[in-house]
Design a protein around this motif. Sequence first.
Motif, mmCIF file in Angstrom:
data_model
loop_
_atom_site.group_PDB
_atom_site.id
_atom_site.type_symbol
_atom_site.label_atom_id
_atom_site.label_comp_id
_atom_site.label_asym_id
_atom_site.label_seq_id
_atom_site.Cartn_x
_atom_site.Cartn_y
_atom_site.Cartn_z
ATOM 1 N N ARG A 1 0.829 -1.203 0.000
ATOM 2 C CA ARG A 1 0.000 0.000 0.000
ATOM 3 C C ARG A 1 0.863 1.252 0.000
ATOM 4 O O ARG A 1 0.610 2.207 -0.750
ATOM 5 N N GLU A 2 1.902 1.284 0.854
ATOM 6 C CA GLU A 2 2.781 2.440 0.925
ATOM 7 C C GLU A 2 3.446 2.709 -0.421
ATOM 8 O O GLU A 2 3.542 3.862 -0.861
ATOM 9 N N GLU B 1 0.723 3.734 -3.129
ATOM 10 C CA GLU B 1 0.140 5.043 -2.828
ATOM 11 C C GLU B 1 1.001 6.167 -3.377
ATOM 12 O O GLU B 1 0.495 7.215 -3.790
ATOM 13 N N ASN C 1 0.335 -0.006 -10.095
ATOM 14 C CA ASN C 1 -0.765 0.756 -9.532
ATOM 15 C C ASN C 1 -1.916 0.786 -10.532
ATOM 16 O O ASN C 1 -1.923 1.591 -11.462
ATOM 17 N N ASP D 1 -8.717 3.673 -3.668
ATOM 18 C CA ASP D 1 -8.042 4.790 -3.021
ATOM 19 C C ASP D 1 -7.077 4.242 -1.963
ATOM 20 O O ASP D 1 -7.486 3.789 -0.903
ATOM 21 N N MET D 2 -5.794 4.282 -2.256
ATOM 22 C CA MET D 2 -4.786 3.733 -1.353
ATOM 23 C C MET D 2 -4.515 4.623 -0.137
ATOM 24 O O MET D 2 -3.774 4.241 0.750
ATOM 25 N N THR D 3 -5.103 5.804 -0.113
ATOM 26 C CA THR D 3 -4.914 6.660 1.058
ATOM 27 C C THR D 3 -5.817 6.235 2.222
ATOM 28 O O THR D 3 -5.650 6.711 3.352
#
Length: 323
Positions: free
Chosen positions: A285-286, A289, A310, A315-317
């Motif tokens: 995820r990091e 993102e 990606n 929404d990876m946030t």
Amino acid sequence: MNFKALDNKGTVDGFCLIKTVDKKVSSKGDTYLDLLLSDKDGEIVAKLWSYNPDLHGEYEANQIIKVRGTISVYNGSDQLRIDRIRHTLESDGINPNDYVKTAEYDATQMYNELYTLAENFTDKDFSRLVTYMLAQNKEALLYWPAAFKLHHAIRGGLLMHTLSIVRLAERVCEIYPFVDKCLLLSGAILHDIAKLTEFTVAETGVVTGYSVRGNLLGHLTEGAIAVRKASEQLDIPMEKSMLLEHMILSHHGEPEFGAAVRPAFIEAELLSELDLMDARVYEMREAVENCEANGFTGKLWAMDNRKLYNHSRTDMTIGPKLF
């Protein structure tokens, strides 16, 4: 990184925290600084070439600095070439905690949730043991990170990683009713407890290095020792202590990844798999993102040097749902 852009050529400046700094010598014999800089939005590798301590000053990990430089892409990742660097001044009005990436949930809330879960275990021996060890380590748990540079290496990261695994374990127990829920949750809560002695950590929640005990023993061995000592103090049956000790010693899965033994029963295997799953999801995820849509990340050491894509479909946030 939340730097201020000064032009359209990648020139930026701003305040940041030094996570690591090493003085090195290039192949041409020039001295330079190799730094890992961070703030609440992320981190970036930085280089200060032709380093002169009389000109630039001397720097240590966990200091807040102001830098100006140019960001470019190197091996698929952003890198900052520093042109100017200085220590902060009192007139800058800097609060160090504003530059430390922090877990997405309040630390006290996460701690209380773990403590309440353990308090209500049907197995009262595991309940007494886990609540005792949580209470003994509460102060440090409220800000301790889960790693030096990899997954959950943020203020409060250890609690976030622990609670994430506990939530996963709770769902697993719903699907597999034959799993010993009290045993699995006890192992999940305590599996990384000895990271509190493995790292040296500043009050900001930034790891500054490994302790002597961390280097010589590691958190698996230290964790098993801690459980054994607490069990003896609380008069917990040896058989129950042994099960938790095994889960801690085996939760890295394979000896090549640091496990003292391989998991030898279902709950130990589940803990190992859930620990790996949470760490990898966090790392992925990091990385994604911070990657442009429909693009690839650079090679990730923690992911066997894979490049990740990606697909930009989600929404990876948005962080994990723990409450």
